[in-house]
Design an enzyme around this catalytic site. Structure first.
Site, short mmCIF file in Angstrom:
data_model
loop_
_atom_site.label_atom_id
_atom_site.label_comp_id
_atom_site.label_asym_id
_atom_site.label_seq_id
_atom_site.Cartn_x
_atom_site.Cartn_y
_atom_site.Cartn_z
N TYR A 124 0.81 -1.21 0.00
CA TYR A 124 0.00 0.00 0.00
C TYR A 124 0.85 1.27 0.00
O TYR A 124 0.31 2.38 0.07
CB TYR A 124 -0.93 0.02 1.21
CG TYR A 124 -2.17 -0.82 1.08
CD1 TYR A 124 -2.18 -1.97 0.29
CD2 TYR A 124 -3.33 -0.48 1.74
CE1 TYR A 124 -3.32 -2.74 0.18
CE2 TYR A 124 -4.48 -1.25 1.64
CZ TYR A 124 -4.46 -2.38 0.86
OH TYR A 124 -5.60 -3.16 0.74
N LYS A 191 4.29 -14.14 5.63
CA LYS A 191 4.57 -15.15 4.61
C LYS A 191 6.08 -15.28 4.46
O LYS A 191 6.63 -15.32 3.35
CB LYS A 191 3.90 -14.76 3.28
CG LYS A 191 3.90 -15.87 2.23
CD LYS A 191 3.04 -17.06 2.59
CE LYS A 191 3.03 -18.08 1.46
NZ LYS A 191 2.33 -19.33 1.83
N ASP A 224 -1.61 -17.80 5.01
CA ASP A 224 -2.61 -18.69 4.42
C ASP A 224 -3.13 -19.69 5.44
O ASP A 224 -4.33 -19.98 5.53
CB ASP A 224 -2.08 -19.38 3.17
CG ASP A 224 -0.68 -19.92 3.32
OD1 ASP A 224 0.08 -19.40 4.14
OD2 ASP A 224 -0.33 -20.88 2.60
N ASP A 248 -5.39 -5.81 6.09
CA ASP A 248 -6.61 -5.40 5.41
C ASP A 248 -7.52 -6.60 5.17
O ASP A 248 -8.73 -6.58 5.45
CB ASP A 248 -6.25 -4.72 4.09
CG ASP A 248 -7.41 -3.99 3.46
OD1 ASP A 248 -8.44 -3.78 4.14
OD2 ASP A 248 -7.30 -3.61 2.28
#
Length: 359
Positions: A124, A191, A224, A248
């Protein structure tokens, strides 16, 4: 003592949910001086700017703002008015509590999760390169020279920026919040198994910061796997801290666990200013229909009261909102399984005010 608060009505349903929230706050027993300001499509129409300097100056002066959802028109300057506000005011922490209130429409129970999202960098940050541009070609050449990896000529590129300083700041914020509100655990979401130099840096900093808070349990989860764990057993989580994009996405997932965006409060916090707003968007198709649930905005008002140090008043307002939810009579269509008997935005405010007054 009166609190000076910047009031930004917003666009679409923003003015309706903001007015409903203003009414319940005015009925709370505290005194507020509301300083009206504008942002988004309405500001563009009235003042010729999506984010007028006067609005930024008002927030900087008052330190606190209550803000309705805004619309960023397509093809007009900012990618997002909300992102611009966060970056210009250095509102580095997005705080989104997701808590089940008895009577809320959800298949889950006993969920009480606080999402702490880094607000200023990651994908972002807005560092993007458009397909076919000269600067994109130069970047492709640099990548090929530095890594041997060839990026296709038809690629658009967004850079994900994770810094040690911003990671340390947001993780420290999450632990400080956990300690202040007697939370027991902080989970860092990442991640890092794949993105070793960006998410890997975030995780390394989180582990280092955690050592300074021996009274709070720390763990980390791959993003995930985190989504799967949240829909299987969300009760195992307490405070989550995440880089921008993951925060988000996960905050919307958590909102779904507790009854939807109509109950999803939020705050964007920095060292010098704070903006309190619902998580949902401006929903222009419902504008002026007195239909949308104002409780997310009202619960954001509860967060604002706590930020102001008015814990007792915040508790009273939260109890009033909770009582209206539990009673189930004066709630909007999204809180009714079949929509039958739903009331409007302003009627929800009426009901909450009655509960506040002990009626």
């Amino acid at each position: 003592m009166a609190y000076n608060i910047t009031l930004i009505p917003g666009d679409g349903v923003g003015p309706e949910v903001t007015e409903a929230t203003k009414r319940v706050l005015d009925a709370s027993g505290l005194e507020f001086n509301w300083e009206l300001a504008y942002a988004g499509a309405e500001a563009q129409e009235k003042l010729g700017a999506l984010l007028p300097d006067a609005t930024l100056q008002s927030i900087s002066k008052n330190k606190v703002a209550l803000k309705g959802p805004v619309t960023t028109p397509v093809g007009s300057g900012f990618r997002s008015v909300n992102v611009a506000l966060r970056q210009k005011l250095d509102l580095y922490a997005c705080l989104r509590p997701c808590k089940i209130y008895p009577g809320a429409p959800t298949a889950f129970s006993d969920v009480d999760i606080v999402v702490v999202r880094e607000n200023t960098e990651g994908l972002y940050a807005g560092i993007e390169f458009e397909k076919g541009k000269a600067e994109t070609s130069r970047l492709r050449e640099l990548v090929a020279e530095a890594t041997g990896h060839k990026v296709g000529e038809d690629a658009g590129i967004s850079l994900k920026v994770i810094t040690e300083s911003a990671s340390r700041r947001i993780v420290s914020f999450a632990f400080d919040y956990a300690r202040a509100y007697q939370r027991k655990k902080v989970t860092a979401v990442h991640k890092a198994n794949i993105l070793k130099f960006s998410d890997g840096l975030f995780l390394a900093v989180a582990r280092e910061v955690a050592k300074g808070y021996p009274d709070i349990e720390f763990e980390d989860r791959i993003v995930d796997n985190m989504t799967m764990q949240l829909v299987r057993r969300p009760q195992q989580f307490d405070v989550l801290v995440l880089p921008n994009l993951y925060g988000d996405i996960i905050s919307d997932l958590c909102a779904g666990l507790v009854g939807g965006l109509g109950l999803a409060a939020g705050a964007n916090l920095g060292d010098d200013a704070a903006i309190f707003e619902a998580t949902h968007g401006s929903a222009p198709k419902y504008k002026g229909q007195n239909k949308v649930n104002p409780m997310a905005m009202m619960l954001s008002g509860v967060m604002m009261l706590r930020h102001l140090g008015e814990a007792e008043t915040a508790d009273n307002l939260e109890k009033a909102i909770s009582a209206v939810i539990a009673e189930g009579k004066n709630v909007t269509y999204d809180m009714k399984p079949d929509g039958a008997g739903a009331v409007g935005t302003s009627q929800v405010a009426d009901a909450v005010i009655l509960k506040l007054k002990g009626a």
